[in-house]
Design an enzyme around this catalytic site. Sequence first.
Site, short mmCIF file in Angstrom:
data_model
loop_
_atom_site.label_atom_id
_atom_site.label_comp_id
_atom_site.label_asym_id
_atom_site.label_seq_id
_atom_site.Cartn_x
_atom_site.Cartn_y
_atom_site.Cartn_z
N ARG A 121 1.86 11.72 -15.83
CA ARG A 121 0.66 10.95 -15.45
C ARG A 121 0.99 9.52 -15.05
NH1 ARG A 121 -0.94 13.31 -19.97
NH2 ARG A 121 -2.06 15.28 -19.69
N LYS A 143 -0.24 3.29 -0.88
CA LYS A 143 -0.48 4.69 -0.46
C LYS A 143 0.81 5.48 -0.59
CE LYS A 143 -3.83 4.16 3.24
NZ LYS A 143 -4.08 4.69 4.60
N GLU A 185 4.97 -1.42 14.19
CA GLU A 185 3.96 -1.79 13.18
C GLU A 185 3.82 -3.31 13.08
OE1 GLU A 185 2.29 0.70 12.07
OE2 GLU A 185 3.69 2.40 12.29
N LYS A 226 -0.44 -7.46 5.67
CA LYS A 226 -0.89 -6.20 5.08
C LYS A 226 -1.45 -6.45 3.67
CE LYS A 226 -0.03 -1.34 4.38
NZ LYS A 226 0.88 -0.19 4.43
N GLU A 236 -9.50 1.55 1.09
CA GLU A 236 -9.80 1.94 2.46
C GLU A 236 -11.25 2.37 2.68
OE1 GLU A 236 -6.84 4.37 4.27
OE2 GLU A 236 -7.65 4.03 6.27
N ARG A 240 -9.47 -2.10 5.91
CA ARG A 240 -8.11 -1.53 6.00
C ARG A 240 -7.96 -0.64 7.22
NH1 ARG A 240 -4.40 0.38 0.86
NH2 ARG A 240 -2.59 0.99 2.08
N ASN A 244 -5.16 0.98 11.55
CA ASN A 244 -5.02 2.17 12.41
C ASN A 244 -4.95 1.82 13.89
OD1 ASN A 244 -5.01 4.19 10.42
ND2 ASN A 244 -7.23 4.00 10.21
N HIS A 247 -3.09 3.92 16.30
CA HIS A 247 -2.72 5.13 15.57
C HIS A 247 -3.61 6.33 15.87
CE1 HIS A 247 0.07 2.57 13.51
NE2 HIS A 247 0.49 3.55 12.74
N HIS A 251 -1.17 9.23 16.63
CA HIS A 251 -1.07 10.47 15.84
C HIS A 251 -1.27 11.69 16.73
CE1 HIS A 251 -2.12 8.13 11.94
NE2 HIS A 251 -0.83 8.28 12.05
N HIS A 263 7.49 8.03 15.69
CA HIS A 263 6.19 7.44 15.35
C HIS A 263 6.00 6.10 16.07
CE1 HIS A 263 2.67 6.49 12.96
NE2 HIS A 263 3.21 5.36 12.59
N1 LIG Z 1 2.49 4.78 2.62
C1 LIG Z 1 2.20 4.11 3.70
O1 LIG Z 1 1.37 3.22 3.70
C2 LIG Z 1 2.93 4.44 4.96
C3 LIG Z 1 2.81 3.61 6.08
C4 LIG Z 1 3.55 3.91 7.21
C5 LIG Z 1 4.37 5.04 7.24
N2 LIG Z 1 4.45 5.83 6.12
C6 LIG Z 1 5.34 7.00 6.10
O2 LIG Z 1 6.67 6.54 6.22
C7 LIG Z 1 7.46 7.56 6.81
C8 LIG Z 1 8.31 6.94 7.88
O3 LIG Z 1 9.13 5.95 7.30
P1 LIG Z 1 10.54 5.57 7.95
O4 LIG Z 1 10.35 5.28 9.37
O5 LIG Z 1 11.17 4.58 7.08
O6 LIG Z 1 11.30 6.99 7.91
P2 LIG Z 1 12.48 7.54 7.01
O7 LIG Z 1 12.27 7.26 5.59
O8 LIG Z 1 12.69 8.94 7.42
O9 LIG Z 1 13.71 6.64 7.49
C9 LIG Z 1 14.15 6.75 8.85
C10 LIG Z 1 15.63 7.17 8.89
O10 LIG Z 1 16.42 6.05 8.55
C11 LIG Z 1 17.28 6.38 7.46
N3 LIG Z 1 17.47 5.12 6.74
C12 LIG Z 1 16.55 4.43 6.03
N4 LIG Z 1 17.08 3.27 5.62
C13 LIG Z 1 18.36 3.23 6.07
C14 LIG Z 1 19.41 2.28 5.98
N5 LIG Z 1 19.24 1.09 5.39
N6 LIG Z 1 20.60 2.60 6.56
C15 LIG Z 1 20.77 3.78 7.22
N7 LIG Z 1 19.80 4.70 7.35
C16 LIG Z 1 18.61 4.42 6.78
C17 LIG Z 1 16.59 7.49 6.74
O11 LIG Z 1 17.50 8.28 6.02
C18 LIG Z 1 15.98 8.26 7.90
O12 LIG Z 1 16.95 9.08 8.49
C19 LIG Z 1 6.51 8.62 7.32
O13 LIG Z 1 6.55 9.72 6.46
C20 LIG Z 1 5.15 7.94 7.25
O14 LIG Z 1 4.11 8.86 7.01
C21 LIG Z 1 3.76 5.55 5.01
ZN LIG Z 2 2.30 3.69 11.71
#
Ligand SMILES: NC(=O)c1ccc[n+]([C@@H]2O[C@H](COP(=O)([O-])OP(=O)(O)OC[C@H]3O[C@@H](n4cnc5c(N)ncnc54)[C@H](O)[C@@H]3O)[C@@H](O)[C@H]2O)c1
Ligand SMILES: [Zn+2]
Length: 361
Positions: A121, A143, A185, A226, A236, A240, A244, A247, A251, A263
Amino acid sequence: MPFETVEVPAIRPYPVVVGPGLDLGGIVSDTIEPGPCAIFTDSMVGPLHAARVQGALEGAGWTVLGTIEVPSGESSKSIEAYADALGRLARLGLTREGTIFALGGGVVGDLGGFVAGTYLRGVDLVMLPTSFLAMVDSAVGGKVGIDLPEGKNLVGAFVRPRLVAADLDWLATLPEREISNGLAETIKMGLLSGADFFDDLGLIGAARAGDLDALLTLVLDSVSFKAMVVAEDELEGGLRAILNYGHTVGHALEAAADYNLQHGQAVAVGMLVAASLSRERFDRDLTDVHEDLLDAAGLPHRVPGVPLERALLAMGRDKKRSAADGSAWHRFVLLEEIGKPVRNVPVSGEEVSEAIGARVE
Ligand SMILES: NC(=O)c1ccc[n+]([C@@H]2O[C@H](COP(=O)([O-])OP(=O)(O)OC[C@H]3O[C@@H](n4cnc5c(N)ncnc54)[C@H](O)[C@@H]3O)[C@@H](O)[C@H]2O)c1
Ligand SMILES: [Zn+2]
């Protein structure tokens, strides 16, 4: 170069510490009493950075019970990976007093955060974002969640970390295109914010070249913006939704391309579509401003080959569409001016089709 801290004024506030060469052990232990913990990471980041993080934590009195590594990439945001991670934590013997350190990009943050929020939990969560996107966006805001075969981010929760610590040195190993993706972003938030943040977008070129001052400025601007939006509207209900921007269409483009589109690229084009819809509504043409920023970030102006019909179909399924009268009107975040976003602007299906059509061929 000293580190900087932004306080996120959430329901339970937490600090975001940003800088190169962070004294991680000291920074973490200032916020949380050292104790048992697990490091959550992925197969790319783990081999590069987990050992040093473990060393820093152990040097500050933490007991690292183990490191849980998931395969790098979005496919790890699955029910299977989630269940597997919970089982591994239980076998490590992490108790209610334990802490999970999510060391990685947005995938690790979203999955690791959801694990931290639900295992027993909820145990303490520290976000250690290593991708530019995670630093400027996903690690802040609370999130977390995973995907279903039916769609992205369909399962999740709001889980506030106790602390976010972003060491800019981690970015040295990040592939260049991932910096571009994260910059999408930052550009989005700079356009929404206006003022000094918008001016700082002039640092994008230097940031891409690895300039630490430029990276620090852009991460701090993004996190502060942010944090401000999230503080106003953590769960949200309203404001917030401005995050988007770009987006709604972004999306849809990702889905239409069967997720074979980055993305950041999808959001880049989504913002250009929003810019042309904004021009129709508000008689102010910000297309060039958008295009110049996207050029600086190494992001595209169009995504040829994405089928328009499929993008429009995906738009119809977008959960953020307002279906009040069942017609093909969409609700958009548009820009009246730089720094002046307008939410919930109704746009007809024909207008959307025309604006997307100009960007997918
Ligand atoms: N929670 C939220 O508010 C929120 C907001 C935006 C996106 N997201 C989510 O985030 C995800 C995308 O995040 P992302 O773009 O970081 O993708 P990711 O976590 O897949 O990272 C991108 C790539 O870079 C690599 N990587 C990360 N840091 C590294 C480093 N320092 N050195 C070498 N390689 C590295 C990872 O292994 C991966 O291959 C999606 O799933 C999306 O839905 C969430
Ligand atoms: Zn985004």
